[in-house]
Write an enzyme that holds these catalytic residues in place. Structure first.
Site, PDB file in Angstrom:
ATOM      1  N   GLU A  59       0.836  -1.210   0.000  1.00 32.19           N
ATOM      2  CA  GLU A  59       0.000   0.000   0.000  1.00 32.19           C
ATOM      3  C   GLU A  59       0.867   1.254   0.000  1.00 32.19           C
ATOM      4  O   GLU A  59       0.593   2.229  -0.706  1.00 32.19           O
ATOM      5  CB  GLU A  59      -0.913   0.022   1.229  1.00 32.19           C
ATOM      6  CG  GLU A  59      -1.892  -1.135   1.326  1.00 32.19           C
ATOM      7  CD  GLU A  59      -1.348  -2.334   2.078  1.00 32.19           C
ATOM      8  OE1 GLU A  59      -0.141  -2.633   1.955  1.00 32.19           O
ATOM      9  OE2 GLU A  59      -2.132  -2.979   2.792  1.00 32.19           O
ATOM     10  N   CYS A  88      -1.860  -3.009   7.366  1.00 28.35           N
ATOM     11  CA  CYS A  88      -1.228  -2.785   8.669  1.00 28.35           C
ATOM     12  C   CYS A  88      -1.476  -1.342   9.120  1.00 28.35           C
ATOM     13  O   CYS A  88      -1.894  -0.476   8.338  1.00 28.35           O
ATOM     14  CB  CYS A  88       0.265  -3.085   8.600  1.00 28.35           C
ATOM     15  SG  CYS A  88       1.245  -1.773   7.837  1.00 28.35           S
TER      16      CYS A  88
HETATM   17  N1  THU Z   1       2.360  -6.341   4.085  1.00 33.23           N
HETATM   18  C1  THU Z   1       1.876  -5.474   3.157  1.00 33.23           C
HETATM   19  O1  THU Z   1       2.419  -5.360   2.050  1.00 33.23           O
HETATM   20  N2  THU Z   1       0.793  -4.746   3.474  1.00 33.23           N
HETATM   21  C2  THU Z   1       0.150  -4.805   4.676  1.00 33.23           C
HETATM   22  O2  THU Z   1      -0.719  -3.996   4.949  1.00 33.23           O
HETATM   23  C3  THU Z   1       0.505  -5.865   5.621  1.00 33.23           C
HETATM   24  C4  THU Z   1       1.800  -6.516   5.398  1.00 33.23           C
HETATM   25  C5  THU Z   1       3.559  -7.106   3.758  1.00 33.23           C
HETATM   26  C6  THU Z   1       4.752  -6.755   4.570  1.00 33.23           C
HETATM   27  C7  THU Z   1       5.571  -8.019   4.474  1.00 33.23           C
HETATM   28  O3  THU Z   1       6.303  -7.978   3.260  1.00 33.23           O
HETATM   29  C8  THU Z   1       4.524  -9.119   4.355  1.00 33.23           C
HETATM   30  O4  THU Z   1       3.316  -8.480   3.974  1.00 33.23           O
HETATM   31  C9  THU Z   1       4.309  -9.893   5.639  1.00 33.23           C
HETATM   32  O5  THU Z   1       4.104  -9.037   6.706  1.00 33.23           O
END
Ligand code: THU
Length: 132
Positions: A59, A88
């Site tokens: 994002e 997140c």
């Molecule tokens: N991740 C995202 O790309 N977006 C989120 O909102 C949550 C987590 C990614 C970060 C990391 O590369 C993987 O997902 C596992 O946490």
């Protein structure tokens, strides 16, 4: 209002770009797509690093790409993961900088999921208005 066609195109873009994610450590590839004010779509993927803490979420990649291209406001966002996971906290905050209470489409690899909104994900948020 986001049309059904716009919603479908946004989800399709996030599904497609997810294949480009660099996620060898988590094995949790994420694709994100922003529908910009001018109707264009800007995508992002998560980009991990051997120094784990330097990894970037999909994002935020999409938001930073958009701003770098001169596009700031977005009207909707789609996020595709294995399991329609929710953004997140850091991404919620960064997304909120550049949108109002816009639709957020959380989608799994099969194209199913649920719809929510940015303010539902981040109620009572801190925003640019607090600094004026
Ligand atoms: N991740 C995202 O790309 N977006 C989120 O909102 C949550 C987590 C990614 C970060 C990391 O590369 C993987 O997902 C596992 O946490």
């Amino acid at each position: 209002m986001i049309s059904e066609e716009q919603r479908a195109a946004l989800i399709q873009a996030a599904l497609a770009v997810r294949a480009k994610a660099y996620a060898p450590y988590s094995n949790y590839p994420v694709g994100a797509a922003l529908l910009m004010e001018d109707g264009s779509i800007i995508t992002g993927v998560n980009v991990e690093n051997a120094s784990y803490g330097l990894s970037m979420c999909a994002e935020r990649t999409a938001v930073f790409k958009a701003v770098s291209q001169g596009q700031q406001k977005f009207l909707a966002v789609a996020v595709v993961t294995d399991n329609a996971g929710s953004p997140c906290g850091a991404c919620r905050q960064v997304l909120t900088e550049f949108a109002g209470d816009v639709p957020v489409y959380l989608v799994d690899a099969g194209g199913n999921g649920r719809d929510t909104t940015l303010y539902a994900l981040l109620p009572d948020h801190f925003g640019p208005e607090h600094l004026t």
